[in-house]
Enzyme design. Structure first.
Site, short mmCIF file in Angstrom:
data_model
loop_
_atom_site.label_atom_id
_atom_site.label_comp_id
_atom_site.label_asym_id
_atom_site.label_seq_id
_atom_site.Cartn_x
_atom_site.Cartn_y
_atom_site.Cartn_z
N CYS A 70 -2.98 -1.46 7.13
CA CYS A 70 -1.76 -0.80 6.69
C CYS A 70 -0.65 -1.84 6.73
O CYS A 70 -0.32 -2.36 7.81
CB CYS A 70 -1.45 0.35 7.66
SG CYS A 70 0.11 1.18 7.34
N CYS A 194 0.21 -2.89 -0.25
CA CYS A 194 -0.04 -1.61 0.41
C CYS A 194 -1.50 -1.31 0.16
O CYS A 194 -1.98 -1.44 -0.98
CB CYS A 194 0.84 -0.51 -0.19
SG CYS A 194 0.37 1.16 0.33
#
Ligand code: DGL
Length: 270
Positions: A70, A194
């Site tokens: 993440c 991302c």
């Protein structure tokens, strides 16, 4: 032995898929904090609190090494975690550095001074929190000079992916690429910063044009993890089985994950 893979939701499955293929003998424990996704619109303290809670759960599940799959957590919480929270016998690694090493043509551990590299104009697509942290630019500045970075904060894309609304996700990606191109008309490389975005990689590539090289993290992180475990085999931990955990609704998350990975995935409550 087991290695933990953490994300706020489903995006980290892109990394899980690549590491599981690269290291088929290593059990992986995946933790999706789906009840609190998206992280990208939260402030740094909030991301830190949620990430440490999730990583602690992975330590309890027998993982000594956890990958923050993440970027938002890697950008907003990792440094603070490494400085004062991670116990001495545990390790938590992020997903930024392997990507930046690839972009700047560096091997692991090459700490030589920053130098000129092939890419000059880089488009960064990431969540609002990752863009606000400027962590990407900071890591890049340690390794390269003369690289112009234009960051585009891609509001809404993670929510649309988590909801399984591909039409909305595609429309948002195209409008974020348009917005980026108004600021930087001719990027030579684009970074999908991302872990949810590789699920939309063909749309990014199509909107950017085929002459833009798109860097996405999953394979780079898998190579870097394989290299790390070669050097530190003791970090594989004591866990024995692969499993998937979520703070969200396990049935709903399992069905979305099965759709993304195109294989049966069963989540249990965290
Ligand atoms: N997939 C994550 C990232 O790489 C998190 C996105 C979010 O929760 O907003 O940034």
């Amino acid at each position: 032995m087991a290695v933990g893979i953490f994300d706020s939701g489903l995006g980290g499955l892109t990394v899980l898929d690549a590491v599981a293929k690269r290291l088929p003998d290593v059990p992986f424990v995946y933790f999706g904090d789906n009840a609190h996704t998206p992280y990208g619109v939260r402030d740094a303290d909030d991301v830190y609190d949620l990430t440490t809670r999730s990583v602690a759960r992975l330590f309890d599940a027998g993982c000594d090494l956890v990958i923050l799959a993440c970027n938002t957590a890697s950008a907003a919480a990792l440094r603070r975690m490494q400085e004062g929270w991670v116990p001495p016998q545990k390790r938590v690694l992020g997903v930024f550095v392997p990507l930046i090493e690839a972009l700047t043509e560096r091997q692991w551990g090459d700490n030589s001074p920053p130098r000129e590299v092939a890419v000059r104009h880089v488009a960064l697509f990431a969540t609002p929190a990752t863009v606000a942290s400027r962590a990407f630019q900071r890591e890049l500045a340690f390794r390269a000079i003369g690289v112009d970075v234009e960051a585009q904060s891609c509001g809404g894309v993670v929510d649309a992916i988590e909801e399984g609304d591909e039409i909305l996700a595609e429309a948002l990606v195209r409008s974020h690429v348009d917005a980026l191109k108004r600021k930087m008309p001719h990027p030579d490389a684009a970074v999908l910063g991302c872990t949810h975005y590789p699920l939309m990689e063909t749309v990014f590539q199509d909107a950017l044009g085929e002459d833009v090289r798109v860097f996405s993290q999953a394979k780079l992180v898998a190579e870097s993890l394989a290299d790390y475990l070669e050097r530190r085999p003791e970090m594989k931990g004591s866990g024995k089985v692969s499993q998937f955990m979520t703070t969200g609704d396990p049935a709903r998350v399992s069905s979305k994950a099965t759709q993304f990975l195109r294989r049966k995935v069963e989540f249990s409550p965290a």
